[in-house]
Design an enzyme around this catalytic site. Sequence first.
Site, PDB file in Angstrom:
ATOM      1  N   HIS A   1       0.883  -1.177   0.000  1.00  0.00           N
ATOM      2  CA  HIS A   1       0.000   0.000   0.000  1.00  0.00           C
ATOM      3  C   HIS A   1       0.922   1.230   0.000  1.00  0.00           C
ATOM      4  CE1 HIS A   1      -2.776   2.974   1.785  1.00  0.00           C
ATOM      5  NE2 HIS A   1      -3.768   2.161   1.518  1.00  0.00           N
TER       6      HIS A   1
ATOM      7  N   ASP B   1       3.312  -4.114   8.126  1.00  0.00           N
ATOM      8  CA  ASP B   1       2.091  -3.344   7.934  1.00  0.00           C
ATOM      9  C   ASP B   1       0.949  -4.348   8.109  1.00  0.00           C
ATOM     10  OD1 ASP B   1      -0.154  -2.159   6.997  1.00  0.00           O
ATOM     11  OD2 ASP B   1       0.695  -1.492   5.086  1.00  0.00           O
TER      12      ASP B   1
ATOM     13  N   GLN C   1      -4.168  -5.086   7.152  1.00  0.00           N
ATOM     14  CA  GLN C   1      -5.147  -6.051   6.626  1.00  0.00           C
ATOM     15  C   GLN C   1      -4.997  -7.413   7.305  1.00  0.00           C
ATOM     16  OE1 GLN C   1      -7.557  -5.210   4.715  1.00  0.00           O
ATOM     17  NE2 GLN C   1      -6.881  -3.294   3.796  1.00  0.00           N
TER      18      GLN C   1
ATOM     19  N   LYS D   1     -10.521  -0.492  10.472  1.00  0.00           N
ATOM     20  CA  LYS D   1     -10.659  -1.738   9.714  1.00  0.00           C
ATOM     21  C   LYS D   1     -10.975  -2.897  10.651  1.00  0.00           C
ATOM     22  CE  LYS D   1      -7.191  -0.198   6.334  1.00  0.00           C
ATOM     23  NZ  LYS D   1      -7.904   0.127   5.110  1.00  0.00           N
TER      24      LYS D   1
ATOM     25  N   CYS E   1      -4.714   2.389  -3.690  1.00  0.00           N
ATOM     26  CA  CYS E   1      -3.459   2.870  -3.079  1.00  0.00           C
ATOM     27  C   CYS E   1      -2.323   1.870  -3.278  1.00  0.00           C
ATOM     28  CB  CYS E   1      -3.633   3.181  -1.587  1.00  0.00           C
ATOM     29  SG  CYS E   1      -4.740   4.540  -1.292  1.00  0.00           S
TER      30      CYS E   1
HETATM   31  N1  PLP Z   1      -1.662  -0.630   4.700  1.00  0.00           N
HETATM   32  C1  PLP Z   1      -2.560  -1.415   4.109  1.00  0.00           C
HETATM   33  C2  PLP Z   1      -2.172  -2.791   3.690  1.00  0.00           C
HETATM   34  C3  PLP Z   1      -3.873  -0.945   3.905  1.00  0.00           C
HETATM   35  O1  PLP Z   1      -4.764  -1.718   3.292  1.00  0.00           O
HETATM   36  C4  PLP Z   1      -4.191   0.363   4.321  1.00  0.00           C
HETATM   37  C5  PLP Z   1      -5.529   0.917   4.077  1.00  0.00           C
HETATM   38  O2  PLP Z   1      -6.241   0.504   3.191  1.00  0.00           O
HETATM   39  C6  PLP Z   1      -3.204   1.124   4.951  1.00  0.00           C
HETATM   40  C7  PLP Z   1      -1.950   0.607   5.126  1.00  0.00           C
HETATM   41  C8  PLP Z   1      -3.475   2.506   5.410  1.00  0.00           C
HETATM   42  O3  PLP Z   1      -4.462   2.511   6.369  1.00  0.00           O
HETATM   43  P1  PLP Z   1      -4.995   3.923   6.927  1.00  0.00           P
HETATM   44  O4  PLP Z   1      -5.511   4.671   5.744  1.00  0.00           O
HETATM   45  O5  PLP Z   1      -6.054   3.542   7.888  1.00  0.00           O
HETATM   46  O6  PLP Z   1      -3.831   4.579   7.549  1.00  0.00           O
END
Ligand code: PLP
Length: 404
Positions: free
Chosen positions: A121, A198, A201, A224, A362
């Site tokens: 992401h 990260d 998910q 999430k 993203c």
């Molecule tokens: N990392 C991953 C794998 C994600 O799917 C997301 C959000 O979709 C994020 C980071 C970023 O999350 P946030 O926008 O809540 O900071």
Amino acid sequence: MDVQAIRAQFPILSTEMNGRPLVYLDSAASTQKPAAVIEAHGRFYGHDYANIHRGIYELSQRATTMHDEARRKVQRFIGAGSWREIVFTRNATEAINLVARSFLAPRLEEGDEILVTEMEHHANIVPWQMIAAETGAKVVAAPVDDDGVLDMKTFASLVGRRTRMISVAWVSNVLGTVNPVDEIIAIGRRNGIPVMLDAAQAVQHRHVDVASLGADFIAFSAHKMYAPSGLGVLWGRCEHLEAMPPWQGGGDMIERVSFDGTTWNEIPFKFEAGTPDIAGTVAFGAALDWMEDIGIEAIERHESELLGHAMRAMRQVPGLRLLGTARDKCSVLAFTLEGAHQQDIGTMLDLDGIAIRTGHHCAMPLHDRFGLTGSARASLGVYNNEEDIDALVAGLRRIAGMFQ
Ligand code: PLP
């Protein structure tokens, strides 16, 4: 697991969109909220609200206790050794930025490398690019194969003398691929390189136990995980957090302030400048209680059965190509449909009350890797059932018939 009873706890799932019952298939972007969480949020504002850590009066102390208790719930939920390892942030993005700025930037030199993967992401690419640009370091991305599986042989070969950090998605938000994080952490450990996961998910789908995991940092977002938006978590090893300088200055993160110099509060408060989302944190605690009542193993089993059903059914839709067919895959179904632009797919499904996501999610570099500008993505939460999938597949069949 009684999915019907779970669905009944989500007020939004009994609403209609475009005159049709809502079919919500966008939980990877954000999950809907159960009544227990909505009520905890409202109850806190109605009965317990005051600013925390500052008041001598009863109400402020009660709010502080509830906020502290939420932190301990997060600690227990991810198996952390101490509540001091739990830093509240605005979201996963901010947690990764915090590590980039405070932990890694001071250690980076020209020519150093930060190893990520092609399936990240943007939140796990851009913060590292920003500090790399300032120091002359570079971000290196390990490739994924045509099934959306991380090429571990190449990954291992990219770890070198100049690698200063490894930061990898536990689960891809496009492919659903569950990365072999134990192996990645072992590679980091063998080479003395810190590893960040990260977990945005992952934590809502799989059991996480950071104490046995061996990573250095993990990041995730409350929104999430059936909790309000505007709140995230950085878990870090105490020794790292202790050694890191604060990254934002202000109230709460200090021990003593004078014009001759200022000293820092203890962890995690050193990283939590200013008034946090107190009600959000309390409601996050309620969301974790709610998930624990169902049981993360039961959630995983249900979602994995549903994923299997969805993959089988979607493969039968003419011209549909699934993006990400890793053996270890979780809850995310990105796809393209021959002849149809992803935005048309999203718009037409919306007319049937079916909410999916379209675009690059993203993850532009990953779409570049597959020669795509974007894709459509359905993603699952604990409240989804086979009828949701069947509605999606019926809609996709209709669209396929129109465009092919
Ligand atoms: N990392 C991953 C794998 C994600 O799917 C997301 C959000 O979709 C994020 C980071 C970023 O999350 P946030 O926008 O809540 O900071």
